[in-house]
Design an enzyme around this catalytic site. Structure first.
Site, PDB file in Angstrom:
ATOM      1  N   CYS A   1      78.989  54.917 -11.145  1.00  0.00           N
ATOM      2  CA  CYS A   1      79.536  56.201 -11.611  1.00  0.00           C
ATOM      3  C   CYS A   1      80.781  55.838 -12.420  1.00  0.00           C
ATOM      4  O   CYS A   1      80.926  54.680 -12.817  1.00  0.00           O
ATOM      5  CB  CYS A   1      79.797  57.173 -10.456  1.00  0.00           C
TER       6      CYS A   1
ATOM      7  N   HIS B   1      80.938  36.481  10.654  1.00  0.00           N
ATOM      8  CA  HIS B   1      80.755  37.687   9.837  1.00  0.00           C
ATOM      9  C   HIS B   1      79.663  38.577  10.413  1.00  0.00           C
ATOM     10  O   HIS B   1      79.741  39.808  10.318  1.00  0.00           O
ATOM     11  CB  HIS B   1      80.440  37.293   8.389  1.00  0.00           C
TER      12      HIS B   1
HETATM   13  C1  RB5 Z   1      82.573  61.922 -13.295  1.00  0.00           C
HETATM   14  O1  RB5 Z   1      83.466  62.479 -14.188  1.00  0.00           O
HETATM   15  C2  RB5 Z   1      83.309  61.051 -12.273  1.00  0.00           C
HETATM   16  O2  RB5 Z   1      84.069  61.841 -11.437  1.00  0.00           O
HETATM   17  C3  RB5 Z   1      82.325  60.215 -11.486  1.00  0.00           C
HETATM   18  O3  RB5 Z   1      81.576  59.452 -12.349  1.00  0.00           O
HETATM   19  C4  RB5 Z   1      82.904  59.224 -10.496  1.00  0.00           C
HETATM   20  O4  RB5 Z   1      83.890  58.441 -11.092  1.00  0.00           O
HETATM   21  C5  RB5 Z   1      83.318  59.760  -9.206  1.00  0.00           C
HETATM   22  O5  RB5 Z   1      83.763  59.046  -8.317  1.00  0.00           O
END
Ligand code: RB5
Length: 158
Positions: free
Chosen positions: A73, A141
């Protein structure tokens, strides 16, 4: 005839809009090193919610249908929060190659999380390669992972 690889041997990969460009690059990279990426979205550039793409991947790993996954993300933070809600998932958000190696050697991370707005393509490829090539060191671990597994078992009973 070349048989399709079993799903368990594939590497699931998913992102939101902020990680999509890096996802496409990593798919190409994975194919180039003989791996079989299973793309679980997103496919477009429109803004989407990262849990909608992280949850199906996490479910697959949690259910043992796939062994390894990569989630992307913007920062990697959201995807790592989502993935680590699931039993048997050890998702590691990494921003450097050393952490990527340790994520496997010490934490046996089965999900690698990268921020598409943080890591460049070259670094991301190197982190993925390092994580895939590393081996879990077990020993002390494993004892630590067992303690984490105990938390999951206690949660099940609630
Ligand atoms: C999207 O704008 C962003 O919030 C998402 O990709 C991520 O970084 C969230 O943690």
């Amino acid at each position: 005839m070349v048989e399709d690889k079993k799903d368990t041997e594939k590497i699931a990969i998913a992102s939101d809009h902020a990680g999509r460009e890096l996802k496409e690059d990593l798919k190409e990279f994975l194919r180039g090193i003989g791996k079989d990426p299973l793309d679980m979205g997103t496919d477009g550039d429109e803004s989407v919610d990262y849990p909608d793409f992280g949850i199906p991947v996490a479910e697959k790993v949690c259910q043992g249908k796939i062994e390894k996954a990569i989630l992307l993300c913007g920062t990697g933070v959201g995807m790592s929060i989502v993935a680590n809600k699931f039993q048997h998932i050890r998702a590691a958000l990494v921003n450097d190659v050393y952490s990527a190696r340790m994520a496997k050697e010490h934490n046996d991370a089965n999900v690698l999380v990268i921020g598409g707005r943080i890591a460049g393509k070259g670094l991301a490829r190197e982190m993925v390669k390092t994580w895939l090539e590393a081996e879990f060191a077990a020993g002390r671990h494993q004892r630590r992972l067992d303690k984490i597994r105990e938390i999951e078992k206690k949660m099940e009973k609630r």
